[in-house]
Design a protein around this motif. Structure first.
Motif, PDB file in Angstrom:
ATOM      1  N   THR A   7       0.607  -0.825   0.393  1.00 58.22           N
ATOM      2  CA  THR A   7       0.340   0.073   0.161  1.00 58.22           C
ATOM      3  C   THR A   7       1.028   1.225   0.272  1.00 58.22           C
ATOM      4  N   TRP A   8       0.360   1.897  -0.784  1.00 61.26           N
ATOM      5  CA  TRP A   8       1.173   3.635  -1.200  1.00 61.26           C
ATOM      6  C   TRP A   8       0.230   4.483  -1.353  1.00 61.26           C
ATOM      7  N   THR A   9       0.118   5.248  -0.352  1.00 61.72           N
ATOM      8  CA  THR A   9      -0.380   6.563  -1.373  1.00 61.72           C
ATOM      9  C   THR A   9       0.180   7.949  -1.098  1.00 61.72           C
ATOM     10  N   THR A  10      -0.519   9.063  -1.213  1.00 56.86           N
ATOM     11  CA  THR A  10       0.444  10.275  -1.275  1.00 56.86           C
ATOM     12  C   THR A  10       0.249  10.759  -0.030  1.00 56.86           C
ATOM     13  N   THR A  11       0.233  10.563   1.143  1.00 51.95           N
ATOM     14  CA  THR A  11       0.127  10.327   2.617  1.00 51.95           C
ATOM     15  C   THR A  11       1.360   9.767   2.327  1.00 51.95           C
ATOM     16  N   ASP A  12       2.026   9.032   1.773  1.00 48.81           N
ATOM     17  CA  ASP A  12       3.469   8.712   2.098  1.00 48.81           C
ATOM     18  C   ASP A  12       4.654   9.051   0.884  1.00 48.81           C
ATOM     19  N   PRO A  14       7.314  11.626   0.127  1.00 51.08           N
ATOM     20  CA  PRO A  14       8.156  12.437   1.190  1.00 51.08           C
ATOM     21  C   PRO A  14       8.359  13.763   0.798  1.00 51.08           C
ATOM     22  N   CYS A 249       5.397   7.865  -6.539  1.00 49.38           N
ATOM     23  CA  CYS A 249       6.015   6.607  -5.930  1.00 49.38           C
ATOM     24  C   CYS A 249       7.181   6.481  -6.781  1.00 49.38           C
ATOM     25  N   THR A 253      10.098   8.111  -3.808  1.00 51.13           N
ATOM     26  CA  THR A 253      10.150   8.109  -3.248  1.00 51.13           C
ATOM     27  C   THR A 253      11.840   7.353  -3.035  1.00 51.13           C
ATOM     28  N   ARG A 272      -3.626  -1.481  -4.679  1.00 47.90           N
ATOM     29  CA  ARG A 272      -2.141  -1.915  -4.130  1.00 47.90           C
ATOM     30  C   ARG A 272      -1.066  -1.663  -4.627  1.00 47.90           C
TER      31      ARG A 272
END
Length: 313
Positions: A7-12, A14, A249, A253, A272
């Motif tokens: 799971t990766w969203t825009t809250t992750d 950086p 991402c 990332t 996901r």
């Protein structure tokens, strides 16, 4: 073997303060969503687009518009690519991320300014030339990377015949030309990564795909295909704000793989991300080398990969 989905969203996403990203095709669809999210994260974003006025109107109410630099670029015209890159080289000291997102899907067979089938010229050759011209700027960036947007349709591409006849004068179809351009995108991203690593470059080449996305690109499909796509969209299509996640991402990332394809699973309800293995024909390194050589010939540009290109001392 496919890696486990994550799971990766825009809250992750950086913090991108101090970083400069260039996004092609940033006026709509995935490019627009990517540019907006990067601006929200504090980045300076260069929007490389065919219609700057339209793009300006699109972003006019964005709270971080002061960090947006909109510039004209026509990827189907290599003179435009050269002029764009030269201007950027005069204005910038470095570039951190290049996202080669812009894509074309024409209803009729057309040729570029240089006489290459227009979809291949825009989706691959223009981005090949742009990447080559901008590598010196990228080499001065922090954690620099090139993010190439391909499609899982790459498996249907017929690149060999297109390299023999870049005009695609025989057996041209809208779908085959697009798939072939996406094969070229993935082969180029992987070959660029191999060559960058061989020269110990700090730049990373990352390949991503958005799955089936609800973007203006599909509005240019034939009527029957648009109808079929409307039905398929119920199961497979993701809105642009979700479909853009692999691009964002890949651009931001820290720990990112460069030898696989970052994207989604098949069903839209599964949001996901996952890394997928490279399948035929994109796993053919001889074909990748042939594409590289033909791209050099068609653009007149030999991408500078000498060691001193990446000397940051």
């Amino acid at each position: 073997m496919i890696d486990h989905p994550f799971t990766w969203t825009t809250t992750d996403l950086p913090d991108q303060t101090g970083r400069t990203h260039l996004v092609t095709g940033a006026s709509s669809g995935l490019g627009l969503e990517t540019a907006q999210r990067l601006l929200n994260a504090g980045a300076t974003v260069i929007a490389a687009v065919r219609n700057p006025n339209k793009t300006q109107a699109t972003f006019e109410n964005h709270p971080h518009i002061d960090n947006l630099d909109i510039r004209h670029l026509d990827l189907a015209d290599l003179d435009s690519v050269r002029a764009f890159a030269a201007e950027l080289g005069r204005d910038l000291t470095h570039l951190d991320v290049l996202v080669t997102n812009a894509g074309l899907w024409t209803r009729t067979r057309e040729l570029s300014t240089e006489g290459v089938e227009l979809t291949l010229a825009t989706n691959h050759l223009g981005h090949y030339a742009l990447t080559g011209h901008l590598l010196p700027l990228l080499s001065q960036g922090t954690d620099p990377r090139v993010v190439t947007v391909t499609s899982n349709l790459y498996r249907r591409g017929k690149l060999g015949p297109a390299l023999e006849d870049p005009t695609m004068a025989t057996k041209w179809t809208q779908n085959s030309s697009y798939a072939t351009s996406k094969t070229a995108n993935l082969l180029f991203a992987l070959e660029l990564d191999r060559r960058l690593r061989a020269h110990r470059s700090p730049i990373r080449s990352i390949a991503v795909h958005p799955g089936m996305a609800a973007t203006p690109l599909h509005s240019n499909a034939p009527l029957i295909q648009r109808c079929a796509s409307s039905v398929a969209a119920l199961l497979f299509s993701r809105p642009a704000e979700i479909a853009a996640l692999p691009l964002i991402c890949g651009a931001t990332t820290p720990n990112i793989h460069t030898d696989r394809l970052l994207g989604f699973g098949l069903l839209a309800r599964d949001q996901r991300l996952r890394y997928e293995p490279i399948l035929s024909p994109a796993d053919d390194q001889d074909l990748a080398a042939q594409l590289w050589k033909t791209s050099e010939e068609l653009t007149g540009l030999r991408i500078p990969l000498e060691a001193n290109t990446f000397d940051q001392s």
